[in-house]
Scaffold this motif. Structure first.
Motif, mmCIF file in Angstrom:
data_model
loop_
_atom_site.group_PDB
_atom_site.id
_atom_site.type_symbol
_atom_site.label_atom_id
_atom_site.label_comp_id
_atom_site.label_asym_id
_atom_site.label_seq_id
_atom_site.Cartn_x
_atom_site.Cartn_y
_atom_site.Cartn_z
ATOM 1 N N THR A 46 52.404 44.899 61.904
ATOM 2 C CA THR A 46 53.703 45.528 61.664
ATOM 3 C C THR A 46 54.776 44.839 62.497
ATOM 4 O O THR A 46 55.872 44.546 62.008
ATOM 5 C CB THR A 46 53.650 47.023 62.009
ATOM 6 N N GLY A 47 54.467 44.555 63.753
ATOM 7 C CA GLY A 47 55.428 43.884 64.629
ATOM 8 C C GLY A 47 55.886 42.556 64.034
ATOM 9 O O GLY A 47 57.080 42.243 64.014
ATOM 10 N N LYS A 48 54.927 41.794 63.507
ATOM 11 C CA LYS A 48 55.297 40.500 62.901
ATOM 12 C C LYS A 48 56.136 40.706 61.653
ATOM 13 O O LYS A 48 57.082 39.968 61.400
ATOM 14 C CB LYS A 48 54.033 39.701 62.561
ATOM 15 N N MET A 49 55.764 41.713 60.867
ATOM 16 C CA MET A 49 56.534 41.976 59.641
ATOM 17 C C MET A 49 57.968 42.369 59.972
ATOM 18 O O MET A 49 58.902 41.983 59.273
ATOM 19 C CB MET A 49 55.864 43.075 58.810
ATOM 20 N N LEU A 50 58.141 43.129 61.058
ATOM 21 C CA LEU A 50 59.497 43.559 61.417
ATOM 22 C C LEU A 50 60.368 42.363 61.794
ATOM 23 O O LEU A 50 61.558 42.332 61.480
ATOM 24 C CB LEU A 50 59.455 44.584 62.552
ATOM 25 N N GLU A 51 59.761 41.371 62.445
ATOM 26 C CA GLU A 51 60.534 40.163 62.766
ATOM 27 C C GLU A 51 60.997 39.452 61.500
ATOM 28 O O GLU A 51 62.147 39.029 61.380
ATOM 29 C CB GLU A 51 59.697 39.192 63.605
ATOM 30 N N ARG A 52 60.067 39.345 60.560
ATOM 31 C CA ARG A 52 60.409 38.667 59.304
ATOM 32 C C ARG A 52 61.459 39.486 58.522
ATOM 33 O O ARG A 52 62.379 38.920 57.925
ATOM 34 C CB ARG A 52 59.127 38.489 58.487
ATOM 35 N N LEU A 53 61.306 40.810 58.547
ATOM 36 C CA LEU A 53 62.277 41.679 57.876
ATOM 37 C C LEU A 53 63.678 41.474 58.437
ATOM 38 O O LEU A 53 64.668 41.467 57.701
ATOM 39 C CB LEU A 53 61.897 43.151 58.083
ATOM 40 N N ASN A 54 63.740 41.331 59.735
ATOM 41 C CA ASN A 54 65.007 41.115 60.408
ATOM 42 C C ASN A 54 65.693 39.836 59.887
ATOM 43 O O ASN A 54 66.888 39.822 59.615
ATOM 44 C CB ASN A 54 64.723 41.010 61.910
ATOM 45 N N GLU A 55 64.907 38.774 59.724
ATOM 46 C CA GLU A 55 65.453 37.527 59.171
ATOM 47 C C GLU A 55 65.964 37.730 57.751
ATOM 48 O O GLU A 55 67.064 37.327 57.393
ATOM 49 C CB GLU A 55 64.378 36.440 59.116
ATOM 50 N N LEU A 56 65.115 38.361 56.939
ATOM 51 C CA LEU A 56 65.478 38.518 55.524
ATOM 52 C C LEU A 56 66.680 39.435 55.348
ATOM 53 O O LEU A 56 67.497 39.239 54.455
ATOM 54 C CB LEU A 56 64.286 39.061 54.734
ATOM 55 N N ILE A 60 62.392 56.076 60.158
ATOM 56 C CA ILE A 60 63.721 55.463 60.232
ATOM 57 C C ILE A 60 63.870 54.747 61.567
ATOM 58 O O ILE A 60 64.283 53.597 61.651
ATOM 59 C CB ILE A 60 64.822 56.525 60.050
ATOM 60 N N ARG A 61 63.469 55.443 62.626
ATOM 61 C CA ARG A 61 63.612 54.883 63.963
ATOM 62 C C ARG A 61 62.753 53.630 64.153
ATOM 63 O O ARG A 61 63.218 52.623 64.654
ATOM 64 C CB ARG A 61 63.197 55.959 64.965
ATOM 65 N N ASN A 62 61.506 53.722 63.749
ATOM 66 C CA ASN A 62 60.555 52.673 64.122
ATOM 67 C C ASN A 62 60.481 51.507 63.150
ATOM 68 O O ASN A 62 60.070 50.424 63.524
ATOM 69 C CB ASN A 62 59.176 53.275 64.348
ATOM 70 N N VAL A 63 60.850 51.724 61.910
ATOM 71 C CA VAL A 63 60.883 50.593 60.975
ATOM 72 C C VAL A 63 62.302 50.029 60.878
ATOM 73 O O VAL A 63 62.541 48.861 61.141
ATOM 74 C CB VAL A 63 60.368 50.995 59.577
ATOM 75 N N PHE A 64 63.262 50.889 60.572
ATOM 76 C CA PHE A 64 64.612 50.394 60.309
ATOM 77 C C PHE A 64 65.402 50.205 61.597
ATOM 78 O O PHE A 64 66.444 49.553 61.603
ATOM 79 C CB PHE A 64 65.322 51.324 59.332
ATOM 80 N N GLY A 65 64.907 50.750 62.700
ATOM 81 C CA GLY A 65 65.554 50.581 63.998
ATOM 82 C C GLY A 65 65.495 49.159 64.510
ATOM 83 O O GLY A 65 66.132 48.830 65.498
ATOM 84 N N HIS A 66 64.726 48.300 63.846
ATOM 85 C CA HIS A 66 64.644 46.908 64.291
ATOM 86 C C HIS A 66 65.586 46.000 63.520
ATOM 87 O O HIS A 66 65.629 44.804 63.756
ATOM 88 C CB HIS A 66 63.211 46.402 64.169
ATOM 89 N N LEU A 67 66.312 46.572 62.587
ATOM 90 C CA LEU A 67 67.210 45.751 61.773
ATOM 91 C C LEU A 67 68.622 45.795 62.344
ATOM 92 O O LEU A 67 68.929 46.600 63.216
ATOM 93 C CB LEU A 67 67.179 46.257 60.333
ATOM 94 N N ASN A 68 69.467 44.944 61.837
ATOM 95 C CA ASN A 68 70.867 44.883 62.259
ATOM 96 C C ASN A 68 71.607 46.118 61.746
ATOM 97 O O ASN A 68 71.720 46.307 60.537
ATOM 98 C CB ASN A 68 71.497 43.614 61.686
ATOM 99 N N PRO A 69 72.122 46.950 62.654
ATOM 100 C CA PRO A 69 72.739 48.205 62.188
ATOM 101 C C PRO A 69 73.938 47.969 61.278
ATOM 102 O O PRO A 69 74.305 48.852 60.517
ATOM 103 C CB PRO A 69 73.151 48.908 63.484
ATOM 104 N N GLN A 70 74.506 46.791 61.336
ATOM 105 C CA GLN A 70 75.636 46.506 60.458
ATOM 106 C C GLN A 70 75.222 46.467 58.982
ATOM 107 O O GLN A 70 76.055 46.642 58.104
ATOM 108 C CB GLN A 70 76.285 45.180 60.862
#
Lengths: 249, 249
Positions: B24-34, B62-72
């Protein structure tokens, strides 16, 4: 705060990047805890206003400071060129709609201050109008503060002309940054002195709620200053989790 | 998807918590890029609908998955009991206002589906009305999909009755969770079978866009399933950074 050209755009020399980044990391963890209490308590609000020239790092600040908080408690409003509908209202109408709900941290990426900055530089707002707007802005900020427990943090991201040129060039050269580039960017950058004058005028007339000057040439220091100011504010509120609500038992 | 009572609320036995959390941690990094490319490209939108009973873990997701994305690039809308103004409109009015802008990931914490769930359980929506609403919901989701390049991901957070009871008890016992407790929670939980029936009816009639069943008794697995579905969707879009815009040169 005096002439901007006399104020440093860089971190104090004695600071070490690695130390500061560690400190910022710890502060972000604590901010995350306090935000949860702010949200649970839901009696006070935070409004963060980010102002600064093109490429001064507003987007990055949002990503790297506020990106660590619970998105359920953070909202971002970006104010660009007003739409046709927005133009048919007073200049605070579109901004007021995004005033924070209690419990929330609302971020303004640019703000009502553009109506006394870019508009003045381009001659769409004369001095008399600007002064009427200064007053309206002070009244508006007082309204939010006094009538909805809103704590307003106003950040000015202060970069040097050299750093701005470098970042604009990056937008041209780095394919992952092309989308940020507008053909107008360099033209706007050439109006540097006019922007500085207009910012100085804002600081002189709209500081009932003080501005926080953020030296912004180095992102690690910019993020530290913003996180630190936000943390100090939240700590000062002495937030507590609410008691159990047994009213519907 | 058949009777909910036959579907597991837990991770498959062979999975190791630690492995899954690493993934999951790795996926969140990739999600952040995409997400950054989605935002830059700004031609397509994502709508994430989170449904599930009280304490099924929507806030945590919401907190733990989407909290790693750019809030903008992320917006959250929580749909609670409708306000007086909202009640004077059709049931989709308040939802449509929060439909995502292109470039954005919009999260619905509860949604228009409550209008065929909690309302039916409490007898405020009869079967005929529910069926008219199913059709309107399908039409609405098709509108967003067809007319604004919106990709809709609908998650049902599936917890067991035992786990729900345990989490509600925690809200009573843990002072940092008191604010989540409502005196109505246990009364609602006692309507378990009715809620299950109503959810099954939703899945039968509103699956033009399919539901993703999320076994939700263990948060680490829930987060993995949601992050994985979101990542698969974003990867499938073949997003690219836009070319340089030289139109204002």
């Amino acid at each position: 705060m005096g002439r901007l050209s006399t104020l440093s755009t860089r971190a104090p020399k004695e600071l070490e990047k690695k130390d500061i980044k560690d400190k910022t990391g710890k502060m972000l963890e604590r901010l995350n805890e306090l935000q949860n209490v702010l949200f649970a308590d839901s009696s006070q609000a935070i409004l963060v206003i980010l102002q600064g020239l093109d490429a001064s790092g507003k987007d990055g600040a949002i990503r790297n400071v506020f990106g660590h908080l619970n998105p359920q408690g953070v909202m971002v409003a970006s104010f660009k060129v007003p739409t046709d509908e927005e133009k048919k209202h007073d200049f605070l109408w579109r901004v007021h709609r995004h005033a924070p709900l209690t419990g929330m941290i609302q971020i303004f990426n640019r703000s009502h201050y553009e109506d006394v900055l870019v508009t003045r530089v381009h001659g769409h707002c004369d001095d008399a109008t600007a002064h009427r707007r200064f007053r309206a802005i002070n009244d508006f900020e007082r309204l939010l503060t006094t009538h909805n427990n809103t704590h307003i943090l106003k950040f000015y991201l202060h970069i040097s002309r050299e750093e701005q040129q470098e970042r604009l060039n990056e937008r041209l050269e780095d394919p992952t940054k092309h989308w940020k580039y507008s053909g107008k960017d360099f033209r706007e950058a050439n109006r540097w002195d006019q922007y500085m004058n207009m910012y100085e005028d804002v600081f002189e007339h709209c500081s009932e709620i003080p501005w926080i000057l953020v030296p912004a040439d180095q992102n690690w220091y910019k993020e530290y200053v913003i996180a630190n100011a936000l943390l100090e504010k939240l700590e000062s509120l002495n937030l507590k989790y609410p008691d159990l609500d047994t009213s519907h038992q």
